[in-house]
Write an enzyme that holds these catalytic residues in place. Structure first.
Site, PDB file in Angstrom:
ATOM      1  CB  SER A   1      -0.958  -0.061   1.186  1.00  0.00           C
ATOM      2  OG  SER A   1      -2.125   0.631   0.872  1.00  0.00           O
TER       3      SER A   1
ATOM      4  CE  LYS B   1      -0.105   5.260  -1.901  1.00  0.00           C
ATOM      5  NZ  LYS B   1      -1.135   4.665  -2.682  1.00  0.00           N
TER       6      LYS B   1
ATOM      7  CD1 TRP C   1      -8.065   3.066  -1.769  1.00  0.00           C
ATOM      8  CD2 TRP C   1      -9.738   4.127  -2.788  1.00  0.00           C
ATOM      9  NE1 TRP C   1      -8.007   4.375  -1.389  1.00  0.00           N
ATOM     10  CE2 TRP C   1      -9.027   5.052  -1.995  1.00  0.00           C
ATOM     11  CE3 TRP C   1     -10.848   4.569  -3.519  1.00  0.00           C
ATOM     12  CZ2 TRP C   1      -9.377   6.396  -1.920  1.00  0.00           C
ATOM     13  CZ3 TRP C   1     -11.196   5.912  -3.438  1.00  0.00           C
ATOM     14  CH2 TRP C   1     -10.469   6.802  -2.652  1.00  0.00           C
TER      15      TRP C   1
ATOM     16  CG  HIS D   1      -5.788  -2.636   0.610  1.00  0.00           C
ATOM     17  ND1 HIS D   1      -5.008  -2.258  -0.443  1.00  0.00           N
ATOM     18  CD2 HIS D   1      -5.314  -1.967   1.704  1.00  0.00           C
ATOM     19  CE1 HIS D   1      -4.096  -1.388  -0.028  1.00  0.00           C
ATOM     20  NE2 HIS D   1      -4.270  -1.200   1.279  1.00  0.00           N
TER      21      HIS D   1
END
Ligand code: GCU
Length: 443
Positions: free
Chosen positions: A280, A284, A371, A422
């Site tokens: 998550s 990044k 998402w 997720h």
């Protein structure tokens, strides 16, 4: 290079969007301090993805076409890196002058004698007032320096497994109230995040694992950049980073590079075989860390979504506007200019993946994690592929999202979309190890 679609409409001009995040309340609860209350208008409908044109990773801003690895390395790669620095993550400084390390503890009887646990203080300043604690597990069954996975953790080093001897991370702070002073808040219980860190499995497969609590580097909320590492680098009179200087994600990536500085001094770790991994927001960070610091031998992005592997121009799930509004501290201030104006971005996230080339990169998605835009994450790998091909390597092919739970890892860009929500699970890690076995081991 294939031509990639045609018009320049941005998501602000999409005909209709649905008002939902597509994440469970628990997942959204991972966001700091109630900011998730501002539910944005998001698109989760593939048919409403706007048409878009992606910048070509092999065409310079001047129009010059890149045809070989020498031109990629000397011209286009530096150009892209500079654009990501100034427009997306922000420029970070190098290692600080006062950087030094202290092995705080070393115990070769950890995890039922299978592993050696080390805790290392990485001091950012001579006076030792600013530090992060690196927790390392190394397999005892080893013949030389080992490859390892390095990643940030969300809740403290002591939460990654039930080893009672891990020192508790204590630097978790939050503001008492807006503008108020900080208070320590109770930490998370030991082993609270154990499902996300399969330490024994990694040890059994011959890998080390190293992790740092993100809050040691920069606590994850917007305090005007006062409580993390940023102020250590302010010039006289500076009170916050300039518009093209580092946000929190770049600071976390900077911290991962300081862990790499330490690995270069530890003869038990093979610093040339370190995979940087993250879930998550840390996914990044892992991609940016590998792009900015070529010492990382491999990168793994898990459910990294917007600002990670997902293409910004698809405007599917989380958008540039929303991420900058809810997490104003993550990126550099310049990135805010592209809210609802993705077409103006001089880069897109496939070029972040391309910056990892020719090193292997693995992108993982979760089928229910709309998402984070699984398809946008996959397509980044597809559109980064021409850069890998310059090196004679294979990447990902075909615009169709691969079937769920059928990993692709024949080339230097791996991908899977796992069934479920997720998260980072044992299944995800099993694929990362399979991929690392291909690239980081001589078998
Ligand atoms: C939020 C945020 C995402 C991020 C995620 C996480 O959902 O919108 O961008 O990846 O938190 O880090 O858990």
């Amino acid at each position: 290079m294939r031509t990639i679609i045609t018009s320049r409409r941005s998501c602000a001009s999409k005909p209709a969007c649905r008002d939902e995040t597509g994440r469970s309340a628990a997942a959204r609860g991972a966001e700091p301090f109630g900011l998730q209350a501002q539910t944005p208008t998001v698109n989760l409908d593939e048919s409403l993805v706007p048409e878009y044109v992606l910048p070509d990773p092999l065409t310079c801003r001047s129009g010059e076409r890149i045809a070989d690895t020498a031109a990629w390395r000397t011209v286009r790669r530096p150009e892209l890196l500079a654009l990501f620095e100034s427009e997306v993550y922000g420029k970070a400084p190098g290692a600080p002058e006062g950087l030094h390390f202290e092995v705080l503890s070393e115990d070769r009887y950890a995890l039922s004698n299978m592993a050696t646990r080390k805790e290392v203080a990485i001091y950012f300043t001579d006076d030792e007032q600013h530090a992060m604690t690196l927790l390392i597990y190394l397999p005892n069954k080893r013949t030389g320096a080992v490859p390892l996975f390095l990643g940030l953790n969300f809740k403290g080093n002591h939460t990654i497994c039930d080893d009672p001897l891990i020192t508790e991370s204590v630097s978790r702070m939050k503001p008492r109230e807006e503008g108020g002073s900080e208070v320590r808040i109770p930490g998370f219980p030991r082993a609270a995040a154990a499902s996300r860190w399969p330490v024994e499995m990694l040890i059994a497969n011959g890998y080390g694992l190293a992790t740092v609590y993100r809050g040691d580097i920069d606590p994850d909320y917007d305090d005007g950049f006062r409580n993390g590492v940023h102020p250590l680098f302010y010039r006289e009179g500076q009170t916050r980073p300039d518009a093209d200087e580092w946000g929190t994600l770049a600071a976390w990536a900077w911290g991962l590079s300081r862990a790499m500085d330490y690995f270069e001094t530890d003869e038990d770790v093979d610093a040339s075989r370190v995979a940087v991994v993250g879930h998550s927001r840390h996914g990044k960070t892992a991609l940016w860390a590998a792009a900015a610091d070529e010492r990382f031998a491999m990168a793994v992005s898990n459910d990294s979504g917007c600002g990670g592997a997902a293409l910004s121009r698809r405007c599917f799930g989380e958008t540039v506007e929303r991420i900058n509004r809810v997490f104003p501290h993550w990126f550099c201030a310049n990135f805010k200019r592209y809210a609802n104006d993705e077409a103006a971005l001089p880069v897109d996230q496939h070029e972040l993946v391309a910056l990892v080339a020719p090193r292997p990169v693995y992108i993982a998605s979760a089928a229910e994690d709309l998402w984070a835009d699984p398809r946008g994450e996959y397509l980044s790998g597809v559109y980064a592929t021409p850069v890998y091909e310059l090196y004679g390597l294979q990447g990902l092919y075909g615009e169709q999202l691969p079937a769920t739970d059928e990993p692709r890892m024949t080339g230097a860009i791996g991908y899977h979309v796992r069934s479920g929500a997720h998260d980072i699970t044992a299944y995800d890690w099993q694929q990362f190890v399979r991929f690392a076995d291909k690239h980081l081991k001589n078998n």
